[in-house]
Enzyme design. Structure first.
Site, PDB file in Angstrom:
ATOM      1  N   HIS A 173       0.838  -1.202   0.000  1.00  0.00           N
ATOM      2  CA  HIS A 173       0.000   0.000   0.000  1.00  0.00           C
ATOM      3  C   HIS A 173       0.876   1.256   0.000  1.00  0.00           C
ATOM      4  O   HIS A 173       1.230   1.793   1.054  1.00  0.00           O
ATOM      5  CB  HIS A 173      -0.909  -0.033   1.238  1.00  0.00           C
ATOM      6  CG  HIS A 173      -1.997   0.992   1.225  1.00  0.00           C
ATOM      7  ND1 HIS A 173      -3.222   0.768   1.796  1.00  0.00           N
ATOM      8  CD2 HIS A 173      -2.046   2.250   0.738  1.00  0.00           C
ATOM      9  CE1 HIS A 173      -3.985   1.837   1.648  1.00  0.00           C
ATOM     10  NE2 HIS A 173      -3.281   2.750   1.022  1.00  0.00           N
TER      11      HIS A 173
ATOM     12  N   HIS B 211       1.522   5.109  -1.982  1.00  0.00           N
ATOM     13  CA  HIS B 211       1.081   6.145  -2.926  1.00  0.00           C
ATOM     14  C   HIS B 211       2.326   6.799  -3.522  1.00  0.00           C
ATOM     15  O   HIS B 211       3.020   7.545  -2.839  1.00  0.00           O
ATOM     16  CB  HIS B 211       0.200   7.178  -2.216  1.00  0.00           C
ATOM     17  CG  HIS B 211      -1.086   6.605  -1.700  1.00  0.00           C
ATOM     18  ND1 HIS B 211      -2.191   6.405  -2.503  1.00  0.00           N
ATOM     19  CD2 HIS B 211      -1.426   6.146  -0.471  1.00  0.00           C
ATOM     20  CE1 HIS B 211      -3.177   5.866  -1.788  1.00  0.00           C
ATOM     21  NE2 HIS B 211      -2.737   5.696  -0.554  1.00  0.00           N
ATOM     22  N   LEU B 212       2.584   6.482  -4.791  1.00  0.00           N
ATOM     23  CA  LEU B 212       3.769   7.048  -5.457  1.00  0.00           C
ATOM     24  C   LEU B 212       3.433   8.328  -6.209  1.00  0.00           C
ATOM     25  O   LEU B 212       4.335   9.035  -6.670  1.00  0.00           O
ATOM     26  CB  LEU B 212       4.388   6.018  -6.405  1.00  0.00           C
ATOM     27  CG  LEU B 212       5.037   4.804  -5.721  1.00  0.00           C
ATOM     28  CD1 LEU B 212       5.547   3.810  -6.766  1.00  0.00           C
ATOM     29  CD2 LEU B 212       6.176   5.225  -4.802  1.00  0.00           C
TER      30      LEU B 212
ATOM     31  N   ASN C 290      -4.860   5.759  -7.161  1.00  0.00           N
ATOM     32  CA  ASN C 290      -5.462   7.106  -7.182  1.00  0.00           C
ATOM     33  C   ASN C 290      -4.504   8.165  -7.730  1.00  0.00           C
ATOM     34  O   ASN C 290      -4.202   9.169  -7.097  1.00  0.00           O
ATOM     35  CB  ASN C 290      -6.000   7.496  -5.797  1.00  0.00           C
ATOM     36  CG  ASN C 290      -4.925   7.534  -4.729  1.00  0.00           C
ATOM     37  OD1 ASN C 290      -3.853   6.958  -4.898  1.00  0.00           O
ATOM     38  ND2 ASN C 290      -5.216   8.202  -3.627  1.00  0.00           N
TER      39      ASN C 290
ATOM     40  N   HIS D  76     -10.735   0.034   0.990  1.00  0.00           N
ATOM     41  CA  HIS D  76     -10.579   1.163   1.924  1.00  0.00           C
ATOM     42  C   HIS D  76     -11.940   1.303   2.612  1.00  0.00           C
ATOM     43  O   HIS D  76     -12.888   1.829   2.018  1.00  0.00           O
ATOM     44  CB  HIS D  76     -10.197   2.416   1.129  1.00  0.00           C
ATOM     45  CG  HIS D  76     -10.257   3.694   1.901  1.00  0.00           C
ATOM     46  ND1 HIS D  76      -9.140   4.456   2.184  1.00  0.00           N
ATOM     47  CD2 HIS D  76     -11.298   4.359   2.450  1.00  0.00           C
ATOM     48  CE1 HIS D  76      -9.505   5.526   2.867  1.00  0.00           C
ATOM     49  NE2 HIS D  76     -10.805   5.502   3.042  1.00  0.00           N
TER      50      HIS D  76
ATOM     51  N   HIS E 253      -5.541  -0.836   5.928  1.00  0.00           N
ATOM     52  CA  HIS E 253      -5.364  -0.031   7.150  1.00  0.00           C
ATOM     53  C   HIS E 253      -6.451  -0.159   8.223  1.00  0.00           C
ATOM     54  O   HIS E 253      -7.184   0.800   8.494  1.00  0.00           O
ATOM     55  CB  HIS E 253      -5.165   1.443   6.797  1.00  0.00           C
ATOM     56  CG  HIS E 253      -6.018   2.009   5.690  1.00  0.00           C
ATOM     57  ND1 HIS E 253      -7.381   1.903   5.660  1.00  0.00           N
ATOM     58  CD2 HIS E 253      -5.672   2.699   4.579  1.00  0.00           C
ATOM     59  CE1 HIS E 253      -7.839   2.506   4.578  1.00  0.00           C
ATOM     60  NE2 HIS E 253      -6.823   2.985   3.905  1.00  0.00           N
TER      61      HIS E 253
ATOM     62  N   ASP F 248       0.833   2.670   3.727  1.00  0.00           N
ATOM     63  CA  ASP F 248      -0.038   3.771   3.299  1.00  0.00           C
ATOM     64  C   ASP F 248       0.771   5.074   3.192  1.00  0.00           C
ATOM     65  O   ASP F 248       0.277   6.159   3.513  1.00  0.00           O
ATOM     66  CB  ASP F 248      -1.243   3.950   4.231  1.00  0.00           C
ATOM     67  CG  ASP F 248      -2.345   4.811   3.602  1.00  0.00           C
ATOM     68  OD1 ASP F 248      -2.231   5.178   2.418  1.00  0.00           O
ATOM     69  OD2 ASP F 248      -3.315   5.134   4.315  1.00  0.00           O
TER      70      ASP F 248
ATOM     71  N   HIS G  21       2.465  14.428   0.679  1.00  0.00           N
ATOM     72  CA  HIS G  21       1.739  15.642   0.277  1.00  0.00           C
ATOM     73  C   HIS G  21       2.700  16.820   0.317  1.00  0.00           C
ATOM     74  O   HIS G  21       3.547  16.896   1.202  1.00  0.00           O
ATOM     75  CB  HIS G  21       0.574  15.933   1.230  1.00  0.00           C
ATOM     76  CG  HIS G  21      -0.574  14.989   1.091  1.00  0.00           C
ATOM     77  ND1 HIS G  21      -1.366  14.943  -0.028  1.00  0.00           N
ATOM     78  CD2 HIS G  21      -1.049  14.042   1.928  1.00  0.00           C
ATOM     79  CE1 HIS G  21      -2.301  14.009   0.128  1.00  0.00           C
ATOM     80  NE2 HIS G  21      -2.124  13.437   1.303  1.00  0.00           N
TER      81      HIS G  21
ATOM     82  N   GLY H 186      -3.074  12.143   5.239  1.00  0.00           N
ATOM     83  CA  GLY H 186      -1.984  11.241   4.858  1.00  0.00           C
ATOM     84  C   GLY H 186      -0.645  11.615   5.433  1.00  0.00           C
ATOM     85  O   GLY H 186      -0.402  12.769   5.785  1.00  0.00           O
TER      86      GLY H 186
HETATM   87 ZN   LIG Z   1      -6.935   4.211   2.248  1.00  0.00          ZN
END
Ligand SMILES: [Zn+2]
Length: 425
Positions: free
Chosen positions: A53, A55-56, A87, A174, A227, A300, A304, A319
């Site tokens: 999990h 986020h790249l 996403n 999620h 999560h 996760d 940002h 996040g």
């Molecule tokens: Zn999530």
């Protein structure tokens, strides 16, 4: 051909051995030595970590992170594979986009970047994405998720579960009931009331998990819960597993360590989805990770840019970073607590996430002949956490804390990506 020896390494079973790496593979484990030698006495060698999990942010949000910067952060955290959440912009909902992400990951070359496919077109929750086309693409997608959003429509969820069953896929949910969390800002409870921030009830997570394990049972398919954050969620997953339902669950490092009390300073660095909960929830999550109710730690990792966090709480993005600190929290929960073992550490950080996604060449035992994906950590080290590390963003929730353990070397496909705690390329 690269050949070297990690000398005197302590393995997950407690034995001490030299690992000779040659031409991308483990040539031998034992007393042999070949090529350049690296003294690893006192260090622990484990299969390279696998994050299910991550986020790249690329394509579309390169001001937060790129596949290259996120891959570097992952390598520094001991990872040899990450699963890139869908996403992005464009959303990873077609064969073309997932193949692009995989190609960018290969070009970066620090870890194996395995794309996750969106469950619904544009993450809009209205129509199933081309799951079969993504599975059949060069990216070989097996894990599908609308993460960031919940697949809240039960009919769509049932169809998605039934569909991915045909090719051994899994839906990663999620779990957030949208109507119960409209405008929610932090964990519902006394702290939220005191701070005047809208509460995010535990039942918003738990009701979706209860529904989805039943849908997984009804379809005979596999569900993975992202999560977990509440004690009640743990109880539902425990019940579902006892009933024989094919459910796996993850917990993030931050939900194992940080509580909603941190919101008292109104610092949005602690704003995350799902929200930080209570110490009672943390106790339940830790116990569940140890007893196997929770299968894995997943970061996760959610970078940002400063402007999304340097603002008032209600306006800030959800996040926090996680790739470079996850192993330390795993060590705190499993090893330094005295409650578990390095073998369990290897399961939750590497072997089980690799098995859930079916990612090739990852999570493999350190034995001769296997591909050399190895994390070497110093469990006695202490690190004062400051800044965002190799990530392009700096929303670091553990800043100012001293965490146990440090990643010394990461070996990916037989080559150092991290050597002596520094990027090796
Ligand atoms: Zn999530």
């Amino acid at each position: 051909m690269t050949r070297f020896t990690l000398k005197g390494l302590t393995l997950a079973d407690g034995s001490v051995a030299n690992i000779v790496v040659s031409d991308g593979r483990i040539q031998s484990i034992g007393s042999d030595v070949a090529g350049e030698e690296f003294d690893c006495s006192g260090l622990v060698g484990l299969p390279g970590f696998v994050d299910l999990h991550t986020h790249l942010r690329e394509p579309g949000f390169e001001q937060s992170e790129t596949i290259l910067t996120g891959s570097r952060a992952a390598a520094l955290g001991g990872y040899t594979a990450v699963h890139a959440m869908a996403n992005t912009h464009p959303v990873q909902d077609t064969a073309g986009v997932v193949e692009q992400v995989k190609t960018l990951g290969d070009e970066a070359g620090y870890v194996q970047v395995q794309p996750i496919g969106a469950v619904t077109v544009g993450l809009e929750g209205k129509q199933l994405a081309e799951l079969g086309a993504m599975a059949g693409s060069k990216a070989q997608v097996k894990v599908f998720s609308d993460d960031g959003k919940c697949v809240s429509d039960p009919l769509l969820m049932r169809r998605a579960l039934a569909y991915v069953k045909s090719f051994g896929g899994v839906i990663a949910q999620h779990a957030q009931e949208p109507r119960l969390t409209e405008n929610a800002q932090m964990n519902e409870g006394p702290v939220a009331t005191e701070l005047g921030l809208a509460g995010w009830p535990a039942v918003a997570e738990e009701s979706i998990i209860a529904r989805d394990v039943l849908l997984a049972e009804a379809t005979g398919s596999r569900i993975h819960i992202c999560h977990l954050s509440t004690a009640g969620s743990v109880e539902i997953v425990r019940w579902a597993k006892a009933r024989g339902i094919s459910v796996t669950a993850e917990v993030t490092p931050h939900h194992l360590l940080l509580t909603d009390e941190l919101a008292r300073g109104y610092d949005p660095i602690y704003k995350v989805n799902p929200p930080l909960r209570t110490s009672k929830d943390i106790q339940a999550l830790r116990a569940a990770l140890i007893d196997g109710t929770i299968d894995i730690i997943a970061t996760d990792h959610a970078p940002h840019p400063a402007e999304a966090k340097d603002c008032e709480w209600a306006a800030a993005a959800f996040g926090m970073l996680g790739l470079e600190t996850a192993a330390s929290i795993a060590q705190d929960v499993l090893i330094d607590s005295g409650l578990s073992t390095w073998a369990r550490f290897a399961e939750v950080m590497s072997q089980t996430p690799a098995r859930i996604s079916g990612i090739a060449g990852q999570g493999l035992e350190l034995v001769a002949g296997n591909r050399a994906n190895i994390a070497v950590i110093d469990p006695k080290a202490k690190r004062l956490i400051q800044g965002g590390g190799a990530s392009k963003s700096s929303n670091q929730p553990f800043g100012g804390m001293t965490l146990p353990g440090a990643v010394i070397h990461t070996v990916f496909r037989g080559e150092f990506t991290v050597k002596n705690s520094k990027l090796a390329k």
